[in-house]
Design a protein around this motif. Structure first.
Motif, PDB file in Angstrom:
ATOM      1  N   VAL A   1      30.537  48.706  68.146  1.00 48.15           N
ATOM      2  CA  VAL A   1      31.151  47.617  67.395  1.00 48.15           C
ATOM      3  C   VAL A   1      30.079  46.752  66.753  1.00 48.15           C
ATOM      4  CG1 VAL A   1      32.739  45.668  67.471  1.00 48.15           C
ATOM      5  CG2 VAL A   1      33.097  47.607  68.998  1.00 48.15           C
ATOM      6  N   LEU A   2      30.239  46.499  65.464  1.00 52.94           N
ATOM      7  CA  LEU A   2      29.347  45.614  64.724  1.00 52.94           C
ATOM      8  C   LEU A   2      30.072  44.287  64.527  1.00 52.94           C
ATOM      9  CD1 LEU A   2      26.652  45.289  63.230  1.00 52.94           C
ATOM     10  CD2 LEU A   2      27.732  46.289  61.196  1.00 52.94           C
ATOM     11  N   LEU A   3      29.519  43.226  65.101  1.00 59.57           N
ATOM     12  CA  LEU A   3      30.146  41.909  65.110  1.00 59.57           C
ATOM     13  C   LEU A   3      29.326  40.901  64.324  1.00 59.57           C
ATOM     14  CD1 LEU A   3      30.903  41.892  68.931  1.00 59.57           C
ATOM     15  CD2 LEU A   3      32.683  41.852  67.192  1.00 59.57           C
ATOM     16  N   GLY A   4      29.979  39.834  63.901  1.00 54.92           N
ATOM     17  CA  GLY A   4      29.284  38.755  63.203  1.00 54.92           C
ATOM     18  C   GLY A   4      30.269  37.955  62.374  1.00 54.92           C
ATOM     19  N   ARG A   5      29.834  36.804  61.942  1.00 60.70           N
ATOM     20  CA  ARG A   5      30.687  35.956  61.118  1.00 60.70           C
ATOM     21  C   ARG A   5      30.879  36.581  59.742  1.00 60.70           C
ATOM     22  NH1 ARG A   5      30.968  30.630  63.302  1.00 60.70           N
ATOM     23  NH2 ARG A   5      29.355  30.186  64.873  1.00 60.70           N
ATOM     24  N   ASN A   6      31.837  36.046  58.983  1.00 61.33           N
ATOM     25  CA  ASN A   6      32.024  36.472  57.592  1.00 61.33           C
ATOM     26  C   ASN A   6      30.731  36.268  56.814  1.00 61.33           C
ATOM     27  OD1 ASN A   6      34.716  37.230  57.840  1.00 61.33           O
ATOM     28  ND2 ASN A   6      35.487  35.201  57.346  1.00 61.33           N
ATOM     29  N   GLY A   7      30.375  37.263  56.016  1.00 59.53           N
ATOM     30  CA  GLY A   7      29.169  37.162  55.206  1.00 59.53           C
ATOM     31  C   GLY A   7      27.892  37.554  55.912  1.00 59.53           C
TER      32      GLY A   7
ATOM     33  N   GLU B   1      28.218  33.676  77.083  1.00 53.74           N
ATOM     34  CA  GLU B   1      28.992  32.706  76.309  1.00 53.74           C
ATOM     35  C   GLU B   1      28.149  32.063  75.215  1.00 53.74           C
ATOM     36  OE1 GLU B   1      31.463  28.532  76.935  1.00 53.74           O
ATOM     37  OE2 GLU B   1      31.104  29.865  78.645  1.00 53.74           O
ATOM     38  N   GLU B   2      26.877  31.864  75.480  1.00 52.80           N
ATOM     39  CA  GLU B   2      26.000  31.235  74.482  1.00 52.80           C
ATOM     40  C   GLU B   2      25.913  32.064  73.201  1.00 52.80           C
ATOM     41  OE1 GLU B   2      21.339  29.751  73.969  1.00 52.80           O
ATOM     42  OE2 GLU B   2      22.071  30.477  75.900  1.00 52.80           O
ATOM     43  N   LEU B   3      25.740  33.372  73.346  1.00 55.15           N
ATOM     44  CA  LEU B   3      25.686  34.254  72.173  1.00 55.15           C
ATOM     45  C   LEU B   3      27.005  34.238  71.415  1.00 55.15           C
ATOM     46  CD1 LEU B   3      23.885  37.629  73.001  1.00 55.15           C
ATOM     47  CD2 LEU B   3      23.252  35.941  71.259  1.00 55.15           C
ATOM     48  N   ARG B   4      28.109  34.334  72.136  1.00 54.16           N
ATOM     49  CA  ARG B   4      29.414  34.354  71.487  1.00 54.16           C
ATOM     50  C   ARG B   4      29.673  33.060  70.728  1.00 54.16           C
ATOM     51  NH1 ARG B   4      31.207  35.710  76.579  1.00 54.16           N
ATOM     52  NH2 ARG B   4      32.677  33.936  76.548  1.00 54.16           N
ATOM     53  N   ARG B   5      29.291  31.955  71.333  1.00 51.82           N
ATOM     54  CA  ARG B   5      29.518  30.661  70.697  1.00 51.82           C
ATOM     55  C   ARG B   5      28.631  30.499  69.458  1.00 51.82           C
ATOM     56  NH1 ARG B   5      31.887  26.282  72.879  1.00 51.82           N
ATOM     57  NH2 ARG B   5      31.605  27.072  74.999  1.00 51.82           N
ATOM     58  N   LYS B   6      27.377  30.906  69.563  1.00 56.53           N
ATOM     59  CA  LYS B   6      26.413  30.697  68.477  1.00 56.53           C
ATOM     60  C   LYS B   6      26.719  31.574  67.261  1.00 56.53           C
ATOM     61  CE  LYS B   6      21.458  30.737  67.440  1.00 56.53           C
ATOM     62  NZ  LYS B   6      20.095  30.924  67.995  1.00 56.53           N
ATOM     63  N   TYR B   7      27.050  32.850  67.497  1.00 59.31           N
ATOM     64  CA  TYR B   7      27.161  33.783  66.379  1.00 59.31           C
ATOM     65  C   TYR B   7      28.602  34.161  66.015  1.00 59.31           C
ATOM     66  CZ  TYR B   7      22.133  34.299  66.798  1.00 59.31           C
ATOM     67  OH  TYR B   7      20.796  34.068  66.827  1.00 59.31           O
ATOM     68  N   LEU B   8      29.534  33.925  66.939  1.00 57.02           N
ATOM     69  CA  LEU B   8      30.931  34.279  66.659  1.00 57.02           C
ATOM     70  C   LEU B   8      31.842  33.057  66.652  1.00 57.02           C
ATOM     71  CD1 LEU B   8      31.231  37.465  68.920  1.00 57.02           C
ATOM     72  CD2 LEU B   8      30.755  37.365  66.474  1.00 57.02           C
ATOM     73  N   GLY B   9      31.336  31.936  67.147  1.00 54.95           N
ATOM     74  CA  GLY B   9      32.127  30.713  67.147  1.00 54.95           C
ATOM     75  C   GLY B   9      33.233  30.726  68.167  1.00 54.95           C
ATOM     76  N   ILE B  10      33.078  31.532  69.249  1.00 59.14           N
ATOM     77  CA  ILE B  10      34.106  31.592  70.296  1.00 59.14           C
ATOM     78  C   ILE B  10      33.463  31.389  71.647  1.00 59.14           C
ATOM     79  CG2 ILE B  10      35.689  33.071  69.008  1.00 59.14           C
ATOM     80  CD1 ILE B  10      34.600  35.457  70.554  1.00 59.14           C
TER      81      ILE B  10
ATOM     82  N   GLN C   1      36.469  41.515  63.475  1.00 57.78           N
ATOM     83  CA  GLN C   1      36.383  40.081  63.720  1.00 57.78           C
ATOM     84  C   GLN C   1      37.143  39.678  64.979  1.00 57.78           C
ATOM     85  OE1 GLN C   1      33.920  38.574  62.016  1.00 57.78           O
ATOM     86  NE2 GLN C   1      35.116  37.157  60.801  1.00 57.78           N
ATOM     87  N   ASN C   2      38.133  40.461  65.347  1.00 61.21           N
ATOM     88  CA  ASN C   2      38.964  40.146  66.505  1.00 61.21           C
ATOM     89  C   ASN C   2      38.208  40.530  67.780  1.00 61.21           C
ATOM     90  OD1 ASN C   2      40.870  40.226  68.618  1.00 61.21           O
ATOM     91  ND2 ASN C   2      42.542  40.739  67.223  1.00 61.21           N
ATOM     92  N   PHE C   3      37.618  39.529  68.446  1.00 64.23           N
ATOM     93  CA  PHE C   3      36.782  39.841  69.603  1.00 64.23           C
ATOM     94  C   PHE C   3      37.599  40.390  70.763  1.00 64.23           C
ATOM     95  CE2 PHE C   3      34.438  38.790  73.517  1.00 64.23           C
ATOM     96  CZ  PHE C   3      33.299  39.551  73.265  1.00 64.23           C
ATOM     97  N   MET C   4      38.860  39.975  70.863  1.00 70.48           N
ATOM     98  CA  MET C   4      39.712  40.538  71.915  1.00 70.48           C
ATOM     99  C   MET C   4      39.803  42.050  71.753  1.00 70.48           C
ATOM    100  SD  MET C   4      42.878  41.947  72.626  1.00 70.48           S
ATOM    101  CE  MET C   4      43.942  41.502  71.242  1.00 70.48           C
ATOM    102  N   MET C   5      40.012  42.508  70.518  1.00 64.89           N
ATOM    103  CA  MET C   5      40.101  43.940  70.268  1.00 64.89           C
ATOM    104  C   MET C   5      38.739  44.604  70.461  1.00 64.89           C
ATOM    105  SD  MET C   5      41.331  45.916  66.813  1.00 64.89           S
ATOM    106  CE  MET C   5      41.245  47.705  66.663  1.00 64.89           C
ATOM    107  N   ALA C   6      37.730  44.042  69.816  1.00 68.19           N
ATOM    108  CA  ALA C   6      36.386  44.639  69.886  1.00 68.19           C
ATOM    109  C   ALA C   6      35.873  44.691  71.318  1.00 68.19           C
ATOM    110  CB  ALA C   6      35.427  43.837  69.008  1.00 68.19           C
ATOM    111  N   GLY C   7      36.088  43.591  72.044  1.00 69.01           N
ATOM    112  CA  GLY C   7      35.576  43.516  73.410  1.00 69.01           C
ATOM    113  C   GLY C   7      36.305  44.420  74.376  1.00 69.01           C
ATOM    114  N   THR C   8      37.534  44.799  74.027  1.00 67.10           N
ATOM    115  CA  THR C   8      38.327  45.660  74.901  1.00 67.10           C
ATOM    116  C   THR C   8      37.976  47.131  74.705  1.00 67.10           C
ATOM    117  OG1 THR C   8      40.157  44.091  74.902  1.00 67.10           O
ATOM    118  CG2 THR C   8      40.676  46.354  75.532  1.00 67.10           C
TER     119      THR C   8
END
Length: 234
Positions: A33-39, A224-233, A191-198
């Motif tokens: 899975v490749l994750l990240g904010r829009n853009g 949690e720090e990584l998720r908050r910083k780069y995914l905003g969750i 973008q859906n971390f619930m889906m990606a993370g599952t």
């Protein structure tokens, strides 16, 4: 076994430097899975692998062979299927016509692959004679994935499959993609971390065209720090 490998890939779109030294890989039989904010450059990464946005520098290898200088149709013939964010469905073709056209090479396994897609996505049988443009968003996504797979794709690049879908349809897609990794390899932008993370086995986190973190998906659940910083969750 490494199926796909990117090494220091640089991609420009016009004057804009989008991918800046991207290095990543996808292992056979896994969902990466490749994750990240829009853009962040996620879609450009898939388009670069597919030859739609040519790499200016770096190396892209599929099954150990370099593909970064090949045209998109040549890459597809090597066994890479691409499901774009907008699905790329021809609205005036029926579901059945779409899948028949996708079967460019009717090899010995073609009928079996098509039958398996029908088992995985029963709506494709139910609406076989319906024009693709009249399908729901989830059904179009099923058709786009089936179209990419039936042509004997060893690797599927799937861009934002859950976008705009109801939760029940997202769950169906999650179940289907999990089953698909028994027969193919998936590189998923989501973008859906619930889906990606599952469903993800491994993740790459992208920011401003660079990979900033990578590892087993379980490790991202714990950070949690990584998720908050780069995914905003949280």
């Amino acid at each position: 076994m490494t199926l796909l490998q990117l090494e220091s890939v640089e991609t420009y779109i016009g004057q804009f430097h989008i991918l800046q030294g991207v290095t990543m890989q996808a292992e056979k039989g896994e969902i990466t899975v490749l994750l990240g904010r829009n853009g962040a450059g996620k879609t450009t990464t898939l388009r670069t692998i597919m030859g739609l946005n040519p790499a200016a520098q770096g190396r892209i290898a599929f099954n150990g062979e370099p593909i970064q200088k090949l045209a998109a149709h040549q890459i597809a013939r090597r066994g890479i299927g691409y499901v774009p964010e907008d699905q790329g469905i021809f609205a005036d073709l029926t579901v059945g016509e779409t899948l028949r056209i996708a079967l460019r090479h009717k090899d010995a396994g073609a009928a079996e692959r098509l039958e398996w897609m029908h088992e995985l996505f029963p709506d494709l049988v139910k609406f076989r004679d319906r024009k693709s443009g009249l399908l729901s968003g989830g059904q179009k996504q099923m058709l786009a994935i089936a179209r990419a797979y039936v042509n004997n794709s060893e690797l599927l690049l799937i861009d934002e499959p859950s976008k705009g879908l109801a939760p029940i349809m997202v769950k169906k897609l999650m179940d289907a993609i999990l089953q698909m990794k028994e027969r193919t390899t998936v590189l998923l932008v989501e973008q859906n971390f619930m889906m990606a993370g599952t469903i993800g086995d491994k993740y790459y986190l992208m920011d401003e065209g660079m990979i900033v973190s990578a590892g087993p998906m379980a490790s991202l659940h714990e950070n949690e720090e990584l998720r908050r910083k780069y995914l905003g969750i949280a």
